[in-house]
Scaffold this active site. Structure first.
Site, mmCIF file in Angstrom:
data_model
loop_
_atom_site.group_PDB
_atom_site.id
_atom_site.type_symbol
_atom_site.label_atom_id
_atom_site.label_comp_id
_atom_site.label_asym_id
_atom_site.label_seq_id
_atom_site.Cartn_x
_atom_site.Cartn_y
_atom_site.Cartn_z
ATOM 1 N N ASP A 152 -41.944 -57.250 53.841
ATOM 2 C CA ASP A 152 -41.575 -57.564 55.161
ATOM 3 C C ASP A 152 -41.575 -56.141 56.023
ATOM 4 O OD1 ASP A 152 -40.452 -58.805 57.634
ATOM 5 O OD2 ASP A 152 -38.656 -57.897 57.092
ATOM 6 N N ASP A 162 -39.684 -55.242 59.682
ATOM 7 C CA ASP A 162 -38.703 -55.028 60.373
ATOM 8 C C ASP A 162 -37.400 -55.262 59.574
ATOM 9 O OD1 ASP A 162 -39.851 -54.351 63.117
ATOM 10 O OD2 ASP A 162 -40.745 -56.073 62.613
ATOM 11 N N ASP A 167 -35.845 -58.695 54.029
ATOM 12 C CA ASP A 167 -34.246 -58.618 54.615
ATOM 13 C C ASP A 167 -33.794 -60.119 55.157
ATOM 14 O OD1 ASP A 167 -35.846 -58.290 56.950
ATOM 15 O OD2 ASP A 167 -34.059 -57.738 57.787
HETATM 16 MG MG LIG Z 1 -37.244 -58.506 58.643
#
Ligand SMILES: [Mg+2]
Length: 221
Positions: free
Chosen positions: A12, A14, A166
């Site tokens: 991922d 961001d 995240d």
């Molecule tokens: Mg993310």
């Protein structure tokens, strides 16, 4: 290169590789101001990061025309300020270099559109460390669907092995694609929320990633 077959790690973007939350929240709020709409609170916006832009906007305005106007404004404003505070998290550049040296192909699979994601990784000098940056473009189901992960792996011509993210949607997408999952807690979702998805590894940062994934072909470092 220790592996015969090419194998990939999928990341991922961001909240995982880059600390981009303040610029995303700022641009999102600016998009409401640009449309003379009530500006949502920072905390309310931050809690939605990771969801598709249209879904985020729909939490604050009801009608389709306003949602579209906010999204248009965001896509116009965000690139004008997307590196104001956004940087790779500490150690990310070194970890990516180590993983490449270990023989891994590295791909990004993000909910951002591809063009925006590439502009951002270019601006942050991350693109040379990545074999491919795959966004979620029109017609592609967003995470937790596994499609964007599979597109990313296909683009680098490799068998994907791990998803690194995240948020719980990253972990769900990774599992849906048949990958092992590495969750980092320095991004959007906290330890408790991520632990509830039972990732293979749950860590505060990416420092332990090279040891956790070993080398392509199944070798453990
Ligand atoms: Mg993310």
């Amino acid at each position: 290169m220790s592996g015969v077959r090419r194998e990939a790690l999928v990341f991922d973007l961001d909240g995982t590789l880059i600390d981009s939350l303040p610029d995303i929240v700022g641009a999102f709020r600016d998009a409401f101001a640009a449309n003379e709409l009530p500006v949502p609170a920072e905390g309310e916006v931050a809690a939605l990061i990771g969801a598709p832009l249209e879904e985020m906007a729909a939490r604050f305005v009801a009608d389709e025309a306003r949602i579209a106007a906010v999204c248009d404004a965001y896509r116009r404003i965000y690139p004008t300020r997307f590196t104001r505070s956004t940087r790779p998290f500490p150690g990310v550049v070194e970890v990516l270099r180590t993983l490449r040296a270990d023989g891994w192909r590295l791909a990004v699979a993000t909910t951002k559109r591809t063009s925006m994601a590439v502009r951002l990784t270019d601006a942050l000098d991350l693109s040379p460390l990545l074999d491919h940056v795959q966004g979620t473009d029109a017609g592609v189901p967003h995470k937790p669907a596994p499609d964007v992960l599979r597109l990313a792996a296909a683009a680098v011509g490799a068998e994907p092995r791990w998803m690194v993210g995240d948020t719980v949607t990253d972990l769900q997408a990774g599992r849906a694609a048949g990958l092992r999952t590495f969750a980092v807690t320095w991004g959007t979702h906290d330890v408790a929320r991520l632990a509830g998805e039972r990732p293979d590894v749950l860590a505060a940062d990416l420092d332990g990633l090279p040891a956790a994934v070993g080398t392509p072909g199944g070798g453990k470092a």
